[in-house]
Scaffold this motif. Structure first.
Motif, PDB file in Angstrom:
ATOM      1  N   GLU A 188       0.863  -1.184   0.000  1.00  0.00           N
ATOM      2  CA  GLU A 188       0.000   0.000   0.000  1.00  0.00           C
ATOM      3  C   GLU A 188       0.895   1.228   0.000  1.00  0.00           C
ATOM      4  OE1 GLU A 188      -3.546   2.378   2.414  1.00  0.00           O
ATOM      5  OE2 GLU A 188      -3.025   0.310   2.986  1.00  0.00           O
ATOM      6  N   LEU A 189       0.684   2.085  -0.987  1.00  0.00           N
ATOM      7  CA  LEU A 189       1.508   3.284  -1.165  1.00  0.00           C
ATOM      8  C   LEU A 189       0.704   4.528  -0.834  1.00  0.00           C
ATOM      9  CD1 LEU A 189       3.867   5.018  -2.347  1.00  0.00           C
ATOM     10  CD2 LEU A 189       2.823   4.654  -4.603  1.00  0.00           C
ATOM     11  N   ARG A 190       1.335   5.437  -0.089  1.00  0.00           N
ATOM     12  CA  ARG A 190       0.759   6.756   0.150  1.00  0.00           C
ATOM     13  C   ARG A 190       1.850   7.810  -0.052  1.00  0.00           C
ATOM     14  NH1 ARG A 190      -3.348   6.255   5.431  1.00  0.00           N
ATOM     15  NH2 ARG A 190      -4.409   4.349   4.719  1.00  0.00           N
ATOM     16  N   TYR A 191       1.376   9.038  -0.425  1.00  0.00           N
ATOM     17  CA  TYR A 191       2.293  10.143  -0.666  1.00  0.00           C
ATOM     18  C   TYR A 191       2.158  11.187   0.432  1.00  0.00           C
ATOM     19  CZ  TYR A 191       3.237   8.371  -5.358  1.00  0.00           C
ATOM     20  OH  TYR A 191       3.621   7.601  -6.411  1.00  0.00           O
ATOM     21  N   VAL A 192       3.308  11.627   0.954  1.00  0.00           N
ATOM     22  CA  VAL A 192       3.296  12.689   1.958  1.00  0.00           C
ATOM     23  C   VAL A 192       3.034  14.015   1.254  1.00  0.00           C
ATOM     24  CG1 VAL A 192       4.881  11.440   3.453  1.00  0.00           C
ATOM     25  CG2 VAL A 192       5.795  13.060   1.791  1.00  0.00           C
ATOM     26  N   PRO A 193       2.683  15.069   1.987  1.00  0.00           N
ATOM     27  CA  PRO A 193       2.458  16.373   1.356  1.00  0.00           C
ATOM     28  C   PRO A 193       3.667  16.831   0.549  1.00  0.00           C
ATOM     29  CG  PRO A 193       1.619  16.377   3.590  1.00  0.00           C
ATOM     30  CD  PRO A 193       2.343  15.075   3.421  1.00  0.00           C
ATOM     31  N   ALA A 194       3.405  17.594  -0.498  1.00  0.00           N
ATOM     32  CA  ALA A 194       4.436  17.985  -1.457  1.00  0.00           C
ATOM     33  C   ALA A 194       5.594  18.743  -0.813  1.00  0.00           C
ATOM     34  CB  ALA A 194       3.815  18.833  -2.560  1.00  0.00           C
ATOM     35  N   GLU A 195       5.324  19.451   0.282  1.00  0.00           N
ATOM     36  CA  GLU A 195       6.393  20.255   0.882  1.00  0.00           C
ATOM     37  C   GLU A 195       7.394  19.401   1.680  1.00  0.00           C
ATOM     38  OE1 GLU A 195       2.748  20.605   3.649  1.00  0.00           O
ATOM     39  OE2 GLU A 195       3.196  20.584   1.478  1.00  0.00           O
ATOM     40  N   LEU A 239       2.787  10.424   9.882  1.00  0.00           N
ATOM     41  CA  LEU A 239       2.796  10.836   8.484  1.00  0.00           C
ATOM     42  C   LEU A 239       1.775  10.050   7.666  1.00  0.00           C
ATOM     43  CD1 LEU A 239       6.655  11.129   7.809  1.00  0.00           C
ATOM     44  CD2 LEU A 239       5.011  13.013   7.950  1.00  0.00           C
ATOM     45  N   TRP A 240       1.635   8.779   7.981  1.00  0.00           N
ATOM     46  CA  TRP A 240       0.705   7.895   7.255  1.00  0.00           C
ATOM     47  C   TRP A 240      -0.722   8.400   7.352  1.00  0.00           C
ATOM     48  CZ3 TRP A 240       1.451   3.934   3.974  1.00  0.00           C
ATOM     49  CH2 TRP A 240       0.414   3.014   3.764  1.00  0.00           C
ATOM     50  N   ALA A 241      -1.075   8.891   8.534  1.00  0.00           N
ATOM     51  CA  ALA A 241      -2.454   9.332   8.758  1.00  0.00           C
ATOM     52  C   ALA A 241      -2.815  10.519   7.867  1.00  0.00           C
ATOM     53  CB  ALA A 241      -2.653   9.697  10.231  1.00  0.00           C
ATOM     54  N   GLY A 242      -1.844  11.386   7.556  1.00  0.00           N
ATOM     55  CA  GLY A 242      -2.131  12.553   6.738  1.00  0.00           C
ATOM     56  C   GLY A 242      -1.698  12.413   5.296  1.00  0.00           C
ATOM     57  N   ALA A 243      -1.222  11.247   4.920  1.00  0.00           N
ATOM     58  CA  ALA A 243      -0.722  11.047   3.561  1.00  0.00           C
ATOM     59  C   ALA A 243      -1.865  10.722   2.604  1.00  0.00           C
ATOM     60  CB  ALA A 243       0.312   9.927   3.548  1.00  0.00           C
ATOM     61  N   VAL A 244      -1.599  10.917   1.316  1.00  0.00           N
ATOM     62  CA  VAL A 244      -2.598  10.698   0.273  1.00  0.00           C
ATOM     63  C   VAL A 244      -2.369   9.334  -0.358  1.00  0.00           C
ATOM     64  CG1 VAL A 244      -3.518  11.535  -1.920  1.00  0.00           C
ATOM     65  CG2 VAL A 244      -2.710  13.163  -0.188  1.00  0.00           C
ATOM     66  N   LYS A 245      -3.432   8.555  -0.483  1.00  0.00           N
ATOM     67  CA  LYS A 245      -3.293   7.240  -1.099  1.00  0.00           C
ATOM     68  C   LYS A 245      -2.866   7.393  -2.560  1.00  0.00           C
ATOM     69  CE  LYS A 245      -6.675   4.948   1.869  1.00  0.00           C
ATOM     70  NZ  LYS A 245      -7.917   4.133   1.930  1.00  0.00           N
ATOM     71  N   SER A 246      -2.123   6.403  -3.061  1.00  0.00           N
ATOM     72  CA  SER A 246      -1.642   6.483  -4.439  1.00  0.00           C
ATOM     73  C   SER A 246      -2.810   6.615  -5.385  1.00  0.00           C
ATOM     74  CB  SER A 246      -0.815   5.244  -4.800  1.00  0.00           C
ATOM     75  OG  SER A 246      -1.596   4.077  -4.719  1.00  0.00           O
ATOM     76  N   GLY A 247      -2.625   7.484  -6.378  1.00  0.00           N
ATOM     77  CA  GLY A 247      -3.720   7.814  -7.282  1.00  0.00           C
ATOM     78  C   GLY A 247      -4.302   9.169  -6.982  1.00  0.00           C
ATOM     79  N   GLY A 248      -3.938   9.699  -5.777  1.00  0.00           N
ATOM     80  CA  GLY A 248      -4.415  11.022  -5.397  1.00  0.00           C
ATOM     81  C   GLY A 248      -3.578  12.117  -6.012  1.00  0.00           C
ATOM     82  N   HIS A 249      -3.932  13.358  -5.751  1.00  0.00           N
ATOM     83  CA  HIS A 249      -3.288  14.480  -6.433  1.00  0.00           C
ATOM     84  C   HIS A 249      -1.832  14.640  -6.041  1.00  0.00           C
ATOM     85  CE1 HIS A 249      -4.549  16.200  -2.541  1.00  0.00           C
ATOM     86  NE2 HIS A 249      -3.535  17.026  -2.701  1.00  0.00           N
ATOM     87  N   ALA A 250      -1.423  14.164  -4.841  1.00  0.00           N
ATOM     88  CA  ALA A 250      -0.054  14.373  -4.418  1.00  0.00           C
ATOM     89  C   ALA A 250       0.934  13.586  -5.231  1.00  0.00           C
ATOM     90  CB  ALA A 250       0.102  13.997  -2.931  1.00  0.00           C
ATOM     91  N   ALA A 251       0.464  12.582  -5.959  1.00  0.00           N
ATOM     92  CA  ALA A 251       1.372  11.753  -6.755  1.00  0.00           C
ATOM     93  C   ALA A 251       1.650  12.353  -8.115  1.00  0.00           C
ATOM     94  CB  ALA A 251       0.787  10.348  -6.938  1.00  0.00           C
ATOM     95  N   ALA A 252       0.989  13.395  -8.457  1.00  0.00           N
ATOM     96  CA  ALA A 252       1.123  13.957  -9.808  1.00  0.00           C
ATOM     97  C   ALA A 252       2.487  14.571 -10.017  1.00  0.00           C
ATOM     98  CB  ALA A 252       0.041  15.014 -10.006  1.00  0.00           C
TER      99      ALA A 252
END
Length: 252
Positions: A188-195, A239-252
C-alpha cells in the motif's frame, strides 16, 4: 569471483574442488583417472568420491572388473541444494530469532558501505517476524542504487515470503510511476504532502531500523533497538495518517 572461490564459498575444500572440477571435465571416468587429473592419490580419490556423492554432486557405478566410475551430476544440483537449504533456513531463523530476542540486550548498530553493503542491509529487512514492513522510499536515490532491476528481485522475494509493505513516498523524489499500491505485491503506497522532501530510504521491521543513503554517500546503517524502532514507527504512522493514497493528487 572465480569458479574455485565460488565453490569454496559453497563449502568445498581444496581437494574436493579439484576432484569435482576434474570429474566435470572428464565426464564418466574411473576414480583413478579423476584422481590423477585432480592431482590427488587414488586412495584420497575414493574418499573424495564418497564425500561428493553425499552432497549429490557426483554418483558412482561399478563395472564388471570391479572398477568404479565417477559420474558427475548436472551442476544445477547446486541450485536445488541451495533452494532446499534456504527453505529450511526460512523456517529455522525465525525460531532462533525468537529465542535471541527474548533475552535483554543493548542496541546494536551496523554500518554497511558500498553497493554490496546496501544489498545486504535491505535483504535483512526480509527477516521480519511480523510480516509487515514500514518503508519510506526515496525513489530517485533508490533507482540509482541499488537500481530498479535489483529492487524488482527484492520485491519478488518479499512477496514470496508473504511480507506486506506500507510505504510512504515524497512527490519531490519521484522519477517514474512504478511500484504503486498493489494487492498482488502486498503493497500500500501513500504520498506525503508535497512540501515534505524525504531524501533517504528507511525501513522499520520489528525492532530494527534500516537507513539507506544516496549513491553519493553510498552506505546503509542498521540499528537494532526497541526504543528507536518504536519512535520511528510512531513518526511513520503520524505521516501515514495525513498522507494521500496512491492515485491522489499528491502523486502527480
Amino acid at each position: 569471483m572465480e569458479i574455485d572461490a565460488q565453490l569454496q564459498a559453497l563449502g568445498l575444500d581444496e581437494k574436493e574442488r579439484r576432484f569435482y572440477l576434474a570429474a566435470l571435465q572428464l565426464g564418466s571416468a574411473s576414480v583413478t583417472e579423476v584422481a590423477t587429473r585432480a592431482g590427488v592419490s587414488r586412495t584420497n580419490g575414493y574418499d573424495l568420491l564418497e564425500r561428493l556423492e553425499r552432497r549429490g554432486l557426483v554418483a558412482q557405478e561399478g563395472e564388471a572388473a570391479g572398477v568404479r566410475r565417477v559420474l558427475p551430476a548436472d551442476p544445477s544440483v547446486l541450485i536445488r541444494d541451495w533452494e532446499r537449504k534456504r527453505l529450511m533456513l526460512d523456517e529455522l531463523v525465525p525460531e532462533l530469532r525468537s529465542l535471541y530476542n527474548g533475552s535483554p540486550r543493548k542496541p546494536r548498530t551496523r554500518m554497511y558501505e558500498g553497493a554490496e553493503g546496501i544489498h545486504r542491509a535491505l535483504w535483512e529487512t526480509l527477516e521480519c517476524r511480523s510480516k509487515l514492513l514500514l518503508g519510506v522510499l526515496s525513489m530517485h536515490e533508490l533507482l540509482e542504487e541499488p537500481g530498479a532491476q535489483w529492487m524488482d528481485g527484492f520485491i519478488a522475494e518479499r512477496v514470496r515470503r508473504g511480507i506486506r509493505l506500507n510505504v510512504l513516498r515524497s512527490p519531490a523524489r519521484e522519477t517514474e510511476r512504478i511500484w504503486p499500491t498493489s494487492g498482488g505485491e502486498l503493497r500500500e503506497l501513500r504520498y506525503v504532502p508535497a512540501e515534505l522532501d524525504l531524501g533517504m530510504t528507511m525501513y522499520i521491521a520489528d525492532d530494527k531500523v534500516t537507513y539507506v543513503s544516496s549513491k553519493e554517500e553510498n552506505y546503509a546503517m542498521v540499528i537494532e533497538s526497541r526504543e528507536l524502532a518504536s519512535l520511528n514507527r510512531s513518526f511513520f504512522y503520524s505521516l501515514w495518517a495525513g498522507a494521500v493514497k496512491s492515485g491522489g493528487h499528491a502523486a502527480a
